[in-house]
Each structure stands twice: as structure tokens, then as C-alpha cells.
Design an enzyme around this catalytic site. Structure first.
Site, PDB file in Angstrom:
ATOM      1  N   PRO A   2       0.727  -1.290  -0.048  1.00  0.00           N
ATOM      2  CA  PRO A   2      -0.071  -0.168  -0.030  1.00  0.00           C
ATOM      3  C   PRO A   2       0.855   1.226   0.162  1.00  0.00           C
ATOM      4  O   PRO A   2       1.780   1.412   0.619  1.00  0.00           O
ATOM      5  CB  PRO A   2      -0.722  -0.180   1.132  1.00  0.00           C
ATOM      6  CG  PRO A   2      -0.884  -1.554   1.769  1.00  0.00           C
ATOM      7  CD  PRO A   2       0.268  -2.265   1.173  1.00  0.00           C
ATOM      8  N   GLU A   3       0.235   2.049  -0.770  1.00  0.00           N
ATOM      9  CA  GLU A   3       1.132   3.374  -0.921  1.00  0.00           C
ATOM     10  C   GLU A   3      -0.084   4.705  -0.672  1.00  0.00           C
ATOM     11  O   GLU A   3      -0.875   4.310   0.013  1.00  0.00           O
ATOM     12  CB  GLU A   3       1.647   3.686  -2.265  1.00  0.00           C
ATOM     13  CG  GLU A   3       2.519   2.636  -2.848  1.00  0.00           C
ATOM     14  CD  GLU A   3       3.009   2.531  -4.256  1.00  0.00           C
ATOM     15  OE1 GLU A   3       3.109   3.756  -4.705  1.00  0.00           O
ATOM     16  OE2 GLU A   3       3.519   1.492  -4.783  1.00  0.00           O
ATOM     17  N   LYS A  59       2.706   7.067   4.562  1.00  0.00           N
ATOM     18  CA  LYS A  59       1.825   5.690   4.358  1.00  0.00           C
ATOM     19  C   LYS A  59       1.166   5.070   5.829  1.00  0.00           C
ATOM     20  O   LYS A  59       1.113   4.033   5.970  1.00  0.00           O
ATOM     21  CB  LYS A  59       2.696   4.567   3.651  1.00  0.00           C
ATOM     22  CG  LYS A  59       3.265   5.066   2.459  1.00  0.00           C
ATOM     23  CD  LYS A  59       4.395   3.903   2.130  1.00  0.00           C
ATOM     24  CE  LYS A  59       5.073   4.344   0.715  1.00  0.00           C
ATOM     25  NZ  LYS A  59       6.345   3.678   0.246  1.00  0.00           N
ATOM     26  N   ARG A 271      14.085  -3.031  -6.502  1.00  0.00           N
ATOM     27  CA  ARG A 271      12.768  -2.885  -6.953  1.00  0.00           C
ATOM     28  C   ARG A 271      12.376  -3.089  -8.210  1.00  0.00           C
ATOM     29  O   ARG A 271      13.304  -2.739  -9.256  1.00  0.00           O
ATOM     30  CB  ARG A 271      12.251  -1.615  -6.388  1.00  0.00           C
ATOM     31  CG  ARG A 271      12.477  -1.187  -4.963  1.00  0.00           C
ATOM     32  CD  ARG A 271      12.032  -1.941  -3.954  1.00  0.00           C
ATOM     33  NE  ARG A 271      10.635  -2.034  -4.081  1.00  0.00           N
ATOM     34  CZ  ARG A 271       9.713  -1.231  -3.372  1.00  0.00           C
ATOM     35  NH1 ARG A 271      10.161  -0.294  -2.552  1.00  0.00           N
ATOM     36  NH2 ARG A 271       8.339  -1.482  -3.374  1.00  0.00           N
TER      37      ARG A 271
END
Ligand SMILES: [Zn+2]
Length: 362
Positions: A2-3, A59, A271
């Protein structure tokens, strides 16, 4: 993971469900979920407090409690929040429950136990601060909120000019701007037609403007669509739909929605990074550095995988895919296998999210 848009959605769902309620207790089977102050301090601290509001910073979810306290919660990788009856059965992945005076509970379900919760204080300036002598602003090292009205192009430029380095890691750096993660960094760069390994120093004023615009726009759109339900993210009122509108993230091998050429994937700072090497050109000045960075990354990856030699390398972003199989062109094959892979991942995640709701008692 989640961002900003996903956590914002959770906050918006939670707000009407819990605002005005009094916390009557808290339970956990995983004491390490409490990051601050400690389990006892947390449980006694929240008991009897009324929830006066729900907000988001970076966040994190922030539940303001009366008496100037703030219950802060980070869902991290796989955390999911639900508000359900305290009587509802729950599965073994529910690791925290906060009892409310209306017979319901806020339940944190977290397969990987990375989520954290803490009890802090609002200081006079409205900041979230730790108690005691180690005191200080919990968000001291976080950059500005990109969707705040005062986050203007001028302010973005000012921050950008104070930095060096390459765009993808910069966007992920929470001290640069808060809340951007892997999905929306890739989306913003694709929209802005900027290569993820482009250095800040080579940006022209128009590049900066496009990057600012793309980042703010994609985050705003994602909030409207309740975030991207990829992997485990879901919100109290249900999944998001931004995953159906992503234009770069996890589209490896699929045609670029601008030029039709296959999307590429490279690893930047561990990433997965998705981009179009045609639309997102790397200027000459950045190429040698980018190549060295990717080679170093692949060697590191090979070592991490315990391979005997680091010389074997995967496809590089500069190369077209190899020969096709079964009469398909390389492009068609890449597209088909990427689509099959994406479908499998999506189905598995949908099943997990469906199980999550019933597992949490919803
Ligand atoms: Zn393209």
C-alpha cells in the site's frame, strides 16, 4: 504494498466507521506489533479514549484520540484493516484487535506480521510526537504530502534541485516526498516519459514540470479509484480498481500504451521497475552510469541467489527479447507469457483478498 492512495482509501473508509466511538480495549497475539511505547503502555493508553478523527500522513493511518493521543498504524506489506463484530470468528492471521464501545472491533489481519502500531501524542504544533526524552516528531524525516494544496511545482523544483541521483530511487525516498512507492513511481515516470535511471542533473525545466504533474495526477486518480488492489491490499469497504488502469507497473512484455513496443523490466535498488525504453529514453550522459548500475545490480543479485559465478546475466534493458518459440514472434511470446503470468498472479491475489475478509470476520 500500500502507498499513499491505498492508505488514504483505508483512512476514508475507516473514518465514518470509528469516529466518535470509544476504545474499550485492545488485544494482540503478536506483542511486536506495538512499536511504541510498549504493549502495556499501548493497551492502557488507548482504553477509554474516544476516536475524534482519522487521517493519513505518508503511508500511516492516524486515529486521533481524545486527550491529545494519536494511534498510528502502518499496514506495511500485507496488513489489512476491517471493522467487524467482536463476535465474528477470525482466522490465525488477525494479530491485533481494538475493541469499540458499539460491540465492534478494528481488526488488523497481516499474513507477514510487518504491520506496526504505536501510541503517540499531538504536540502543540499538531505534529505526531513520541513521549519522553527520546521525544520528537515521528515524521521528522518525511517529505511533504504530494497532494497537499501547498505542494506546488515551485516547491517540487526546490526539493529536486537539492538532490542528486536517479529518478526512481529518488521518488521512493520518503524524505523527498511522502507516500510514493513502487507502483506510482513507475506510473509517474511512464506518464512523464522519463527513464527511471535518468539523473536529476539532466532534467530540463519541462521534464521537471511533467514529472510533477504526472506524480500529482496519478496519485489523485488512484485515490479516486480507491487504490490498486494488487497483492494483498484491500480496504474496509472493499477493493480498489486502479489496478485496471495502471499503464506501466507489472506490464513487462505487454505493448506500451503509447508506442506499442514491449514494456521492459529492470531491477533498481532491488525494486522491479517497469518502463518503455522507447518513450522513456535515457540521455547519452546517463547511459554509461546506468549500464554500470544495472551490471552491479545483476552481480549482486547473482551473489544473493547463491550462484557460483556472477557472470551469467539476464536480458538487459538495451536488448530486444530473444528468438520466439512455437511460431510466435519474440514480442508476441513475451506478451503472451507476461499476460499469463499476470493473470495467475491476479487470480491468486483475488482469492487471498476474498479469504482475508472472511478470515477477519467480515
Ligand atoms: Zn512506449
Amino acid at each position: 504494498m500500500p502507498e499513499l492512495p491505498e492508505v488514504e482509501t483505508i483512512a476514508r473508509d475507516l473514518r465514518p466507521l470509528v469516529t466518535g466511538r470509544i476504545v474499550t480495549g485492545a488485544w494482540t497475539d503478536w506483542p511486536r506489533v506495538v512499536a511504541h511505547p510498549d504493549l502495556d503502555g499501548f493497551v492502557t493508553g488507548v482504553r477509554g479514549r474516544r476516536v475524534t478523527g482519522v487521517e493519513r500522513r505518508a503511508k500511516w493511518l492516524l486515529l486521533d484520540l481524545d486527550g491529545g493521543l494519536v494511534l498510528a498504524l502502518q499496514v506495511k506489506m500485507t496488513g489489512q484493516l476491517f471493522v467487524v463484530s467482536a463476535e465474528a470468528p477470525r482466522d490465525r492471521h488477525v494479530h491485533l484487535a481494538i475493541d469499540l464501545d458499539d460491540g465492534r472491533q478494528i481488526r488488523l489481519r497481516d499474513m507477514r506480521k510487518f504491520a506496526r502500531v504505536g501510541l503517540y501524542r499531538r504536540d502543540e504544533a499538531g505534529r505526531v510526537a513520541r513521549d519522553g526524552t527520546d521525544g520528537g516528531d515521528v515524521f521528522a524525516h518525511h517529505g511533504p504530502e504530494p497532494l497537499a494544496p501547498d505542494f506546488t511545482l515551485a516547491r517540487f523544483r526546490e526539493r529536486l534541485h537539492a538532490r542528486r541521483g536517479r529518478l526512481k530511487p529518488l521518488l521512493l525516498d520518503q524524505s523527498f516526498v511522502a507516500g510514493v512507492g513502487n507502483i506510482y513511481a513507475d506510473e509517474a515516470l511512464w506518464r512523464a516519459r522519463l527513464h527511471p535511471l535518468r539523473t536529476v542533473a539532466t532534467l530540463r525545466p519541462d521534464d521537471e514540470r511533467r514529472l510533477y504533474r504526472s506524480m500529482v495526477d496519478v496519485l489523485g486518480e488512484a485515490v479516486e479509484r480507491r487504490g490498486s488492489s494488487v497483492d494483498d491490499y484491500t480496504a474496509p469497504d472493499g477493493d480498489g480498481e486502479m489496478q485496471d488502469h495502471l499503464q506501466a507497473y507489472q506490464r513487462t512484455g505487454l505493448p506500451c500504451l503509447r508506442c506499442g513496443r514491449p514494456m521492459r523490466r529492470i531491477t533498481v535498488g532491488q525494486r522491479g521497475t517497469h518502463f518503455c525504453s522507447w518513450c522513456q529514453r535515457l540521455p547519452g550522459a546517463d547511459r554509461a552510469g546506468a549500464r554500470a548500475l544495472l551490471a552491479a545490480g545483476q552481480a549482486g543479485q547473482a551473489r544473493a541467489n547463491g550462484r557460483r559465478t556472477a557472470t551469467r546475466r539476464g536480458p538487459r534493458w538495451t536488448e530486444l527479447p530473444g528468438e520466439g518459440v512455437l511460431g510466435l514472434t519474440a514480442e508476441e511470446q513475451a506478451r503472451a507469457s507476461a499476460r499469463a503470468r499476470a493473470d495467475r498472479t491476479r487470480r491468486a491475489a483475488e482469492t487471498r483478498r476474498r479469504n482475508a475478509r472472511s478470515g477477519a470476520g467480515g
